[in-house]
Write an enzyme that holds these catalytic residues in place. Structure first.
Site, PDB file in Angstrom:
ATOM      1  N   ARG A   7      30.837  46.499  46.425  1.00 34.44           N
ATOM      2  CA  ARG A   7      31.912  46.970  47.308  1.00 34.44           C
ATOM      3  C   ARG A   7      31.426  47.455  48.676  1.00 34.44           C
ATOM      4  O   ARG A   7      32.017  47.098  49.697  1.00 34.44           O
ATOM      5  CB  ARG A   7      32.763  48.053  46.620  1.00 34.44           C
ATOM      6  CG  ARG A   7      33.374  47.599  45.282  1.00 34.44           C
ATOM      7  CD  ARG A   7      34.449  48.524  44.762  1.00 34.44           C
ATOM      8  NE  ARG A   7      35.616  48.513  45.602  1.00 34.44           N
ATOM      9  CZ  ARG A   7      35.910  49.421  46.488  1.00 34.44           C
ATOM     10  NH1 ARG A   7      35.146  50.485  46.642  1.00 34.44           N
ATOM     11  NH2 ARG A   7      36.978  49.305  47.241  1.00 34.44           N
ATOM     12  N   GLU A  45      51.486  46.883  37.851  1.00 32.82           N
ATOM     13  CA  GLU A  45      50.175  46.296  37.532  1.00 32.82           C
ATOM     14  C   GLU A  45      49.039  47.127  38.126  1.00 32.82           C
ATOM     15  O   GLU A  45      48.235  46.622  38.909  1.00 32.82           O
ATOM     16  CB  GLU A  45      50.095  44.864  38.103  1.00 32.82           C
ATOM     17  CG  GLU A  45      51.172  43.920  37.607  1.00 32.82           C
ATOM     18  CD  GLU A  45      51.153  42.568  38.340  1.00 32.82           C
ATOM     19  OE1 GLU A  45      50.336  42.372  39.260  1.00 32.82           O
ATOM     20  OE2 GLU A  45      51.974  41.716  37.981  1.00 32.82           O
ATOM     21  N   CYS A 102      16.742  41.797  48.808  1.00 36.93           N
ATOM     22  CA  CYS A 102      16.164  41.451  50.115  1.00 36.93           C
ATOM     23  C   CYS A 102      17.222  41.111  51.149  1.00 36.93           C
ATOM     24  O   CYS A 102      17.280  39.974  51.635  1.00 36.93           O
ATOM     25  CB  CYS A 102      15.200  40.295  49.938  1.00 36.93           C
ATOM     26  SG  CYS A 102      13.956  40.688  48.721  1.00 36.93           S
ATOM     27  N   GLY A 161      48.075  48.142  43.421  1.00 37.53           N
ATOM     28  CA  GLY A 161      47.763  48.505  44.802  1.00 37.53           C
ATOM     29  C   GLY A 161      47.640  49.970  45.120  1.00 37.53           C
ATOM     30  O   GLY A 161      47.132  50.331  46.192  1.00 37.53           O
TER      31      GLY A 161
HETATM   32  N1  LLP Z   1      48.158  42.619  40.640  1.00 36.06           N
HETATM   33  C1  LLP Z   1      47.676  41.593  41.374  1.00 36.06           C
HETATM   34  C2  LLP Z   1      48.437  40.348  41.459  1.00 36.06           C
HETATM   35  C3  LLP Z   1      46.447  41.741  42.055  1.00 36.06           C
HETATM   36  O1  LLP Z   1      45.970  40.733  42.779  1.00 36.06           O
HETATM   37  C4  LLP Z   1      45.744  42.966  41.956  1.00 36.06           C
HETATM   38  C5  LLP Z   1      44.465  43.157  42.655  1.00 36.06           C
HETATM   39  C6  LLP Z   1      46.289  43.999  41.160  1.00 36.06           C
HETATM   40  C7  LLP Z   1      47.507  43.787  40.515  1.00 36.06           C
HETATM   41  C8  LLP Z   1      45.617  45.315  40.967  1.00 36.06           C
HETATM   42  O2  LLP Z   1      45.499  46.000  42.163  1.00 36.06           O
HETATM   43  P1  LLP Z   1      44.980  47.520  42.162  1.00 36.06           P
HETATM   44  O3  LLP Z   1      46.018  48.365  41.449  1.00 36.06           O
HETATM   45  O4  LLP Z   1      43.695  47.552  41.462  1.00 36.06           O
HETATM   46  O5  LLP Z   1      44.864  47.852  43.604  1.00 36.06           O
HETATM   47  N2  LLP Z   1      37.793  43.847  44.708  1.00 36.06           N
HETATM   48  C9  LLP Z   1      38.575  44.683  45.587  1.00 36.06           C
HETATM   49  C10 LLP Z   1      40.009  44.812  45.102  1.00 36.06           C
HETATM   50  C11 LLP Z   1      40.696  43.488  44.907  1.00 36.06           C
HETATM   51  C12 LLP Z   1      42.098  43.598  44.390  1.00 36.06           C
HETATM   52  C13 LLP Z   1      42.634  42.278  44.007  1.00 36.06           C
HETATM   53  N3  LLP Z   1      43.939  42.272  43.401  1.00 36.06           N
HETATM   54  C14 LLP Z   1      37.889  46.052  45.725  1.00 36.06           C
HETATM   55  O6  LLP Z   1      36.812  46.234  45.204  1.00 36.06           O
HETATM   56  O7  LLP Z   1      38.423  46.912  46.429  1.00 36.06           O
END
Ligand code: LLP
Length: 420
Positions: free
Chosen positions: A314, A275, A345, A239
């Site tokens: 995105r 993570e 399109c 996150g």
């Molecule tokens: N752990 C879990 C359980 C998750 O669901 C996610 C992301 C992460 C770790 C990694 O999160 P990060 O560190 O990357 O923020 N497609 C969206 C982002 C979706 C994130 C989904 N879960 C975008 O393009 O912004």
């Protein structure tokens, strides 16, 4: 952006001019810097040195085998959310003992595969999922180590579509119901309770929501220990956000984040799991594209690129901002304001509106920055546009790490029934 700079008037990835990659591979193409990936991973690793923590890179952010292999070589673990991602992580050489399996809807087949592989931990999101995992583990005559993903009901900035920690989101077990589910887990022969898991959302730009969720999670750890559970791990999820807009975004660093976490977890004897996805891959990659046409309309000027929403979704999906840079370094102050769009399109196929750039011409190259995470992995073939290829750069060399499929590759997957 890290490791993407102008050298001799040309935007380069490390020491490779992007124009060279465009010539060799064609556009659109994702280009990643191996050095940036390594630096971003290392920033996390250094920040939690001595904590005995597991950094489980969130494979969903960028799951290319080359990216995973690079991170594996640095010691990274993996957070996977499907049998496919598990397979990628294992093939990239990530040790099963460093893999956690997250996600609200794991299938029994996926559970089976992960148990056979001997992964470190399942992050379980509901009581029915727990029952299914117990069945699968019992059938294999083994025990599955689990953490329950807690929904701490914390609002975590970011975009509503990627915020996950509120009670109304589909994720995790409500914190008030958690003790009951842990009790249920403890009575199951195929389940070994080992930890607590949270993940409150993505592109979070301040530490406050992480801290609130952590404190709620740690209160639960104390309650669970009092209830007699052997809680050994605490998974913070991912996150942590990244800078997309140099002029506006300020983000805590991995070090700030870890300082906050270690302040609250010191002495609790918990193995911490992180993570991160975006924080490792996001600013390590660009989407390189070519201007097809410059269209001077009555209301707007349009840069029509050869990249489209199917390649980088995105902006269309989340209204996300990506900085856009000309590959040829601007040599004069002359600028023009453009809406930057793709050829698909749909009006939604717009990367940016009212963007001021140096005056562009058909055939010029542009780079969309901060596209290393949730770029290629979310690409599709809408409008029968082949999946965009990927290139990895290191110093002055580059390799194609995913090729562009040709039309035959796409069409051969389809068939026309003989009753038509
Ligand atoms: N752990 C879990 C359980 C998750 O669901 C996610 C992301 C992460 C770790 C990694 O999160 P990060 O560190 O990357 O923020 N497609 C969206 C982002 C979706 C994130 C989904 N879960 C975008 O393009 O912004």
């Amino acid at each position: 952006m890290q490791n993407f700079h102008y050298t001799n008037g040309q935007l380069c990835a490390e020491n490779v001019p992007l124009s060279r990659i465009a010539k060799a591979v064609g556009t659109p193409v994702y280009v990643y810097s191996a050095t940036a990936l390594a630096e971003n991973y290392q920033a996390f690793a250094n920040a939690c040195e001595g904590m005995g923590a597991l950094i489980a890179y969130s494979v969903k952010a960028n799951s290319n085998l080359a990216v995973l292999s690079l991170l594996a070589s640095l010691g990274a673990g993996a957070d996977v959310v499907s049998g496919g991602e598990l397979e990628r992580a294992l093939r990239a050489g990530i040790a099963p003992q460093k893999i956690v399996f997250s996600g609200v809807g794991k299938s029994r087949d996926e559970m089976h595969k992960a148990l056979k592989a001997g992964i470190y931990q399942f992050n379980i999101e509901s009581s029915p999922e727990l029952i299914a995992l117990n069945d699968v583990a019992c059938a294999l005559n083994t025990r599955a180590a689990i953490a329950l993903r807690i929904n701490p009901d914390v609002s975590a900035g970011g975009h509503e579509k990627i915020s996950t920690g509120k009670a109304e989101n589909k994720f995790g077990v409500n914190i008030d119901q958690a003790r009951d589910v842990y009790k249920q887990a403890d009575s199951m022969a195929g389940i070994e309770v080992t930890g607590v898991d949270i993940h409150i959302g993505s592109q979070i730009d301040s530490l406050a929501p992480f801290e609130t969720a952590l404190l709620k999670g740690l209160d639960l750890v104390r309650d669970l220990r009092r209830d007699g559970h052997n809680i050994l791990t605490f998974d913070m999820g991912g996150g942590l956000g990244i800078v997309y807009n140099q002029d506006e975004d300020t983000l805590p660093s991995a070090a700030d984040y870890m300082d906050m976490v270690s302040r609250h977890t010191k002495g609790l004897d918990l193995k911490m799991i992180f993570e991160p996805g975006r924080a490792i891959a996001g600013n390590a990659g660009v989407l390189l594209s070519c201007v097809r046409y410059v269209k001077h309309g009555t209301a707007r000027n349009f840069l029509i690129l050869d990249a489209a929403m199917n390649d980088l979704v995105r902006p269309a999906l989340y209204g996300a901002y990506h900085a856009i840079m000309p590959v040829k370094e601007p040599m004069s102050d002359q600028t023009e304001t453009y809406d930057i769009v793709g050829p698909v399109c749909e009006t939604g196929d717009t990367f940016a509106t009212h963007r001021r750039l140096s005056v562009m011409q058909s055939g010029d190259l542009v780079a969309m920055l901060s596209a290393g995470a949730y770029g290629a992995v979310q690409a599709g073939q809408y409008n029968t546009r082949p999946l965009v290829p990927e290139v990895l750069v290191k110093d002055d060399q580059f390799s194609v790490i995913r090729t562009r499929p040709d039309l035959e590759d796409i069409l051969k997957q389809e068939s026309v029934p003989d009753w038509i």
